[in-house]
Design an enzyme around this catalytic site. Structure first.
Site, PDB file in Angstrom:
ATOM      1  CB  ALA A  66      -0.781   0.106   1.282  1.00 43.59           C
ATOM      2  CG  LEU A  68       5.688   6.997   2.561  1.00 46.53           C
ATOM      3  CD1 LEU A  68       7.114   6.644   2.598  1.00 46.53           C
ATOM      4  CD2 LEU A  68       5.603   8.335   2.211  1.00 46.53           C
ATOM      5  CG  LEU A  70       0.271   7.424   3.647  1.00 43.61           C
ATOM      6  CD1 LEU A  70      -1.292   7.483   3.299  1.00 43.61           C
ATOM      7  CD2 LEU A  70       1.198   8.386   3.336  1.00 43.61           C
ATOM      8  N   GLY A 113       4.176   3.862  -3.558  1.00 40.66           N
ATOM      9  CA  GLY A 113       5.580   3.346  -3.212  1.00 40.66           C
ATOM     10  C   GLY A 113       5.242   1.799  -3.837  1.00 40.66           C
ATOM     11  CD  GLU A 116       7.277   5.775  -6.267  1.00 38.32           C
ATOM     12  OE1 GLU A 116       7.498   5.483  -4.761  1.00 38.32           O
ATOM     13  OE2 GLU A 116       7.768   6.798  -6.713  1.00 38.32           O
ATOM     14  CD  GLU A 136       1.862   8.784  -5.077  1.00 40.33           C
ATOM     15  OE1 GLU A 136       0.783   8.660  -5.786  1.00 40.33           O
ATOM     16  OE2 GLU A 136       2.803   8.002  -4.780  1.00 40.33           O
ATOM     17  NE  ARG A 139      -3.376   8.300   0.552  1.00 42.70           N
ATOM     18  CZ  ARG A 139      -4.882   8.389   0.221  1.00 42.70           C
ATOM     19  NH1 ARG A 139      -5.419   9.214   0.389  1.00 42.70           N
ATOM     20  NH2 ARG A 139      -5.283   7.131  -0.311  1.00 42.70           N
ATOM     21  N   GLY A 144       8.018   9.793  -4.949  1.00 38.06           N
ATOM     22  CA  GLY A 144       9.470  10.154  -4.810  1.00 38.06           C
ATOM     23  C   GLY A 144      10.238   8.945  -4.776  1.00 38.06           C
TER      24      GLY A 144
END
Ligand code: 1HE
Length: 260
Positions: A66, A68, A70, A113, A116, A136, A139, A144
């Site tokens: 899921a 990064l 958070l 992520g 990614e 993103e 959020r 990144g």
């Protein structure tokens, strides 16, 4: 399957002959990536166990990842945010370029992520539960961990921008059409297919695998002239290896090649 030291809350590592299976192991958090998990990926791909020829990467609890974490994401000043992102880049590069072919099994959340990480792997198998998303925008942040390059290379900047602006998610059929995954199979078939493909890849000539993993994405970033010249060098190097001799001999003798 021999199982390595279980790493609760990070990654389980199982080793079966020359194939390692890495399973994100934070099911309660939908395998969201905290720093410990990034470090665990870094450790494995920086120094893979000896004798491993292919890796399968998947997630526990019905989700791949899921994105990064958070909840654990700290408020950082800009420069520390840059270092955090650059560390993700380094670890994603290690997944893509450690030299080990990586087959991912994508199910449930492949978000932020998580996408990614998925796009740093070389063969991607999705099941019908998969949900590719870049939320993103919702959020208040930006990607990144390499998505602008890896996801952008696959679906293009235009479609990636639309995906981020609207927060839409793509399912298994769309994932195949877009190239986010290479195979779309039932939930029961996904892991067996990953093993079958990992076995097949692990049995290729090692230097051929090395060139496919290292040379293709780099040539893709070169001008046409530089890329074609580099291709000739890679071709010449591969064609003078024992692997090439065995591959060609096996074809002419009508048998399977034996490279290792
Ligand atoms: C999390 C995370 C997370 C779940 N960080 N804790 N990623 C996201 O924006 C995705 C956010 N997550 C979701 O949209 C949903 O959780 C899912 C679609 C993945 C799954 O939904 P569901 O209904 O199965 O589970 P849930 O109830 O939402 O979540 C279960 C628990 O996991 C819950 O914790 P609990 O303590 O309340 O039980 C959630 O808080 C937790 N959880 N996802 C932290 N991501 C290098 S830059 C990369 C930038 C990004 O990756 S941005 C995208 C971040």
């Amino acid at each position: 399957m021999a199982t390595g030291t279980p790493a609760p809350d990070t990654i389980d590592i199982g080793i079966d002959a020359d194939i390692a299976t890495l399973t994100f192991n934070r099911p309660d958090k939908r395998n969201a990536i905290n720093d410990a998990l990034v470090d665990a990926l870094d450790e494995f791909f920086s120094n893979p166990p000896k004798g491993i020829n292919a890796v399968i990467l998947t997630g526990s609890g019905g989700h791949f990842c899921a994105g990064l974490d958070l909840a654990e994401h700290e408020q950082r000043d800009p420069i520390d945010n840059v270092f955090h992102s650059r560390n993700w880049h380094a670890v994603m590069d290690r997944i893509e370029f450690s030299g080990l072919p990586v087959v991912s099994v994508l199910r449930g959340a492949v978000i932020g992520g998580g996408l990614e990480i998925a796009t740093a792997t070389h063969v991607r198998i999705a099941d019908p539960t998969v949900r590719f998303q870049l939320p993103e925008g919702r959020r208040g942040i930006f990607v990144g961990g390499g998505a602008t390059v890896r996801v952008g290379n696959i679906i293009g900047a235009d479609r990636m921008r639309e995906m981020m602006l609207t927060g839409r998610s793509y399912g298994a059929d769309e994932g195949i059409a877009l190239g986010l995954s290479h195979y779309s199979v039932s939930a029961e078939e996904a892991l067996p297919l990953a093993h079958k493909l990992a076995r097949k890849i692990a049995d290729n000539a090692p230097f051929s695998n090395y060139l496919m993993i290292q040379a293709l994405p780099r040539i893709n970033n070169m001008s046409q002239g530089d890329g074609l010249f580099t291709e000739s060098l890679a071709a010449a190097m591969s064609q003078t290896t024992d692997g090439a001799k065995e591959g060609l001999r096996a074809f002419l003798e009508k048998r399977e090649p034996k490279f290792r």
